[in-house]
Design an enzyme around this catalytic site. Structure first.
Site, PDB file in Angstrom:
ATOM      1  N   LYS A  11       0.841  -1.222   0.000  1.00  0.00           N
ATOM      2  CA  LYS A  11       0.000   0.000   0.000  1.00  0.00           C
ATOM      3  C   LYS A  11       0.865   1.256   0.000  1.00  0.00           C
ATOM      4  O   LYS A  11       0.697   2.137  -0.830  1.00  0.00           O
ATOM      5  CB  LYS A  11      -0.907  -0.028   1.230  1.00  0.00           C
ATOM      6  CG  LYS A  11      -1.490   1.312   1.624  1.00  0.00           C
ATOM      7  CD  LYS A  11      -2.214   1.209   2.954  1.00  0.00           C
ATOM      8  CE  LYS A  11      -2.603   2.548   3.533  1.00  0.00           C
ATOM      9  NZ  LYS A  11      -1.509   3.244   4.233  1.00  0.00           N
ATOM     10  N   CYS A  13      -5.538   8.082   8.992  1.00  0.00           N
ATOM     11  CA  CYS A  13      -5.848   7.520  10.305  1.00  0.00           C
ATOM     12  C   CYS A  13      -5.560   8.544  11.399  1.00  0.00           C
ATOM     13  O   CYS A  13      -4.566   9.273  11.326  1.00  0.00           O
ATOM     14  CB  CYS A  13      -4.986   6.283  10.562  1.00  0.00           C
ATOM     15  SG  CYS A  13      -5.473   4.882   9.572  1.00  0.00           S
TER      16      CYS A  13
HETATM   17  C1  UD1 Z   1       4.034   6.618   7.027  1.00  0.00           C
HETATM   18  C2  UD1 Z   1       3.011   5.541   6.736  1.00  0.00           C
HETATM   19  C3  UD1 Z   1       2.331   5.084   8.033  1.00  0.00           C
HETATM   20  C4  UD1 Z   1       3.368   4.689   9.079  1.00  0.00           C
HETATM   21  C5  UD1 Z   1       4.432   5.772   9.235  1.00  0.00           C
HETATM   22  C6  UD1 Z   1       5.570   5.341  10.149  1.00  0.00           C
HETATM   23  C7  UD1 Z   1       2.277   6.128   4.509  1.00  0.00           C
HETATM   24  C8  UD1 Z   1       1.195   6.647   3.651  1.00  0.00           C
HETATM   25  N1  UD1 Z   1       2.028   6.070   5.823  1.00  0.00           N
HETATM   26  O1  UD1 Z   1       3.329   7.735   7.560  1.00  0.00           O
HETATM   27  O2  UD1 Z   1       1.501   3.976   7.716  1.00  0.00           O
HETATM   28  O3  UD1 Z   1       2.725   4.494  10.314  1.00  0.00           O
HETATM   29  O4  UD1 Z   1       4.993   6.117   7.957  1.00  0.00           O
HETATM   30  O5  UD1 Z   1       6.176   4.182   9.650  1.00  0.00           O
HETATM   31  O6  UD1 Z   1       3.319   5.711   4.042  1.00  0.00           O
HETATM   32  N2  UD1 Z   1       6.918  13.878  11.667  1.00  0.00           N
HETATM   33  C9  UD1 Z   1       7.089  15.202  11.990  1.00  0.00           C
HETATM   34  N3  UD1 Z   1       7.195  16.100  10.953  1.00  0.00           N
HETATM   35  C10 UD1 Z   1       7.124  15.734   9.642  1.00  0.00           C
HETATM   36  C11 UD1 Z   1       6.944  14.354   9.345  1.00  0.00           C
HETATM   37  C12 UD1 Z   1       6.839  13.458  10.380  1.00  0.00           C
HETATM   38  O7  UD1 Z   1       7.148  15.589  13.153  1.00  0.00           O
HETATM   39  O8  UD1 Z   1       7.224  16.594   8.767  1.00  0.00           O
HETATM   40  C13 UD1 Z   1       6.841  12.874  12.768  1.00  0.00           C
HETATM   41  C14 UD1 Z   1       5.457  12.220  12.864  1.00  0.00           C
HETATM   42  O9  UD1 Z   1       4.588  12.996  13.673  1.00  0.00           O
HETATM   43  C15 UD1 Z   1       5.809  10.872  13.461  1.00  0.00           C
HETATM   44  C16 UD1 Z   1       7.181  10.542  12.862  1.00  0.00           C
HETATM   45  O10 UD1 Z   1       7.723  11.805  12.449  1.00  0.00           O
HETATM   46  O11 UD1 Z   1       5.944  10.981  14.846  1.00  0.00           O
HETATM   47  C17 UD1 Z   1       7.167   9.597  11.683  1.00  0.00           C
HETATM   48  O12 UD1 Z   1       6.223  10.032  10.722  1.00  0.00           O
HETATM   49  P1  UD1 Z   1       6.348   9.638   9.177  1.00  0.00           P
HETATM   50  O13 UD1 Z   1       7.390   8.593   9.011  1.00  0.00           O
HETATM   51  O14 UD1 Z   1       6.478  10.898   8.395  1.00  0.00           O
HETATM   52  O15 UD1 Z   1       4.923   9.003   8.900  1.00  0.00           O
HETATM   53  P2  UD1 Z   1       4.023   9.158   7.617  1.00  0.00           P
HETATM   54  O16 UD1 Z   1       4.885   9.321   6.401  1.00  0.00           O
HETATM   55  O17 UD1 Z   1       2.937  10.143   7.836  1.00  0.00           O
END
Ligand code: UD1
Length: 419
Positions: A22, A117
């Protein structure tokens, strides 16, 4: 409203075929916007988030044809807009990839603030930091994010935290930028490597995906004219590995990559499962109650947050007391309240939860609070005594292809019922 009705106490046995990932597909589909041509993508999971993404691309001018239920041809030669429909893009998380892809192609991008989510705060400041370093101007107003740039220029970017989304998004924006971009402290998940492989197949020059540093040498154009197959979904494979353990079952999981699942293998071996890997098959079987373990979720190659709820079900019936520390998301223990309705003894507070193992779970109505919680509740229903009804299937359908059919083939008594 649909629900799943599950008659429990089933030992899952047989074979299951894993779909394409996905989270890789949801990045590769928008990445086609960087191509000025036609490409074919195979092993695409047929899930609702993918269908919404295809609709959005069509609104931007792409021509998309489903050749089979899992193969798409995307023609992006005539993109007519760089402003994506706000309502559709606000519905799911991965719509943020349109920012990087459209910015790269058109120097202009707009999306609704991404939904998805409810796992707690989900900022995208690191994505924005990356776009700005490449020369873009980014504004967030009235529920939309708009990024514009007269010219994107390669830069050195250090991500403050390991982020899957920021790594891929900045990579997308850099592919057609002038010069070289270096992104430090990047995520290393298999789908990051997969997106880089896809773009390189189409003519990009990305190096280092899967390590801590990614280097992108900007190219003038991506040509397409190639077929790419999406990597197997390691979270779906992990879900079935845990289902084999929790149900004291015997499952042969086909079309998966064992190296992507070492974190789950290590934990379920500790919990008493047997695991054997051969080629692209993982065989998991177990004939005793799971043992207690402690788990901390971490970025890849650590134990993934997206399998935390599923392993939580196995811990809820384990011998002894276990602790899970969730290090990625603030609100990922909502499913524990549903498991407690089924007789589990879990105390969750903040980003930790204590699981005092019980001998049995008992079926009752439960509500999927997010995608992976939904998968966890299905496993809980399969192993519980009596009948479980799982509601809020829209979460589950976003990310699992034919989930009830796959479980039914393994012997689960599971039916989708419309109310
Ligand atoms: C992606 C996945 C999700 C998974 C997550 C962690 C997709 C569509 N979703 O979500 O299923 O649970 O990776 O493996 O691929 N953060 C910040 N600032 C940012 C970006 C992230 O503070 O600009 C923090 C987030 O709040 C979180 C952590 O970094 O605590 C990791 O987030 P991230 O890896 O970016 O998750 P997603 O890409 O949203």
């Amino acid at each position: 409203m649909d629900k799943l009705v599950i008659e429990g106490s089933t030992r899952l046995c047989g074979e299951v075929e894993i779909s394409g990932a996905k989270n890789a597909a949801l990045a590769i589909i928008p990445a086609t916007l960087l191509i000025n041509g036609v490409c074919t993508i195979d092993n695409v999971p047929n899930i609702s988030d993918v269908k919404i993404y295809c609709d959005i691309l069509k609104e931007l001018g792409a021509v998309i044809k489903w050749n089979t239920p899992n193969e798409l041809t995307v023609d992006t030669r005539n993109i007519t807009s760089s402003r994506a429909p706000v309502e559709k893009t606000s519905k799911f998380r991965a719509s943020y990839y349109l920012l990087g892809a459209l910015l790269g192609r058109c120097g202009d991008a707009q999306v609704g603030i991404p939904g998805g989510c409810n796992l707690g705060a989900r900022p995208i400041d690191q994505h924005i930091k990356g776009f700005e370093a490449l020369g873009a101007n980014v504004e967030t107003t009235k529920g939309t994010i708009t990024a514009t740039a007269s010219r994107l220029k390669g830069s050195s970017i250090y991500l403050d935290m390991v982020s899957v989304g920021a790594t891929i998004n900045v990579m997308l924006a850099s592919v057609l930028a002038e010069g070289t971009t270096t992104i430090d402290n990047v995520a290393k998940e298999p789908h990051i490597v997969d997106v880089a492989n896809f773009l390189n197949t189409m003519g990009a020059d990305i190096r280092g995906a899967g390590t801590d540093v990614i280097k992108i040498n900007g190219v003038k154009e991506l040509k397409g004219n190639a077929t790419y197959s999406v990597v197997p979904d390691q979270i779906e494979a992990g879900t079935f590995m845990i289902a084999a353990l929790a149900s004291k079952g015997d499952i042969n999981i086909k079309n998966c990559v064992a190296e992507h699942l070492e974190f789950v293998t290590a934990k379920i071996l500790e919990m008493g499962a047997n695991v054997s890997c051969e080629g692209d098959n993982i065989h998991v079987w177990c004939n005793k109650r799971p043992s207690k373990v402690n788990i901390k979720t971490l970025p890849h190659p650590g134990f993934p947050t997206d399998l935390q709820s599923q392993i939580g079900v196995a811990l809820s019936i384990s011998e002894g007391t276990s602790i899970i520390n969730e290090s990625i998301w603030d609100s990922r223990f909502q499913y524990t309240a549903e498991l407690n309705k089924m007789g589990a003894k879990i105390i969750a507070q903040g980003k930790s939860a204590v699981f005092e193992g019980v001998e049995k779970l008992y079926g009752c109505p439960v509500y999927a609070t997010d995608l992976r919680a939904g998968a966890a509740l299905i496993i809980a229903g399969i192993i519980a005594n009596g009948t479980t009804e799982v509601y809020n299937l829209n979460h589950i359908d976003r990310g699992y292809e034919n989930i009830e059919e796959k479980f039914r083939k393994l012997g689960a008594k599971i039916q989708r019922v419309s109310e």
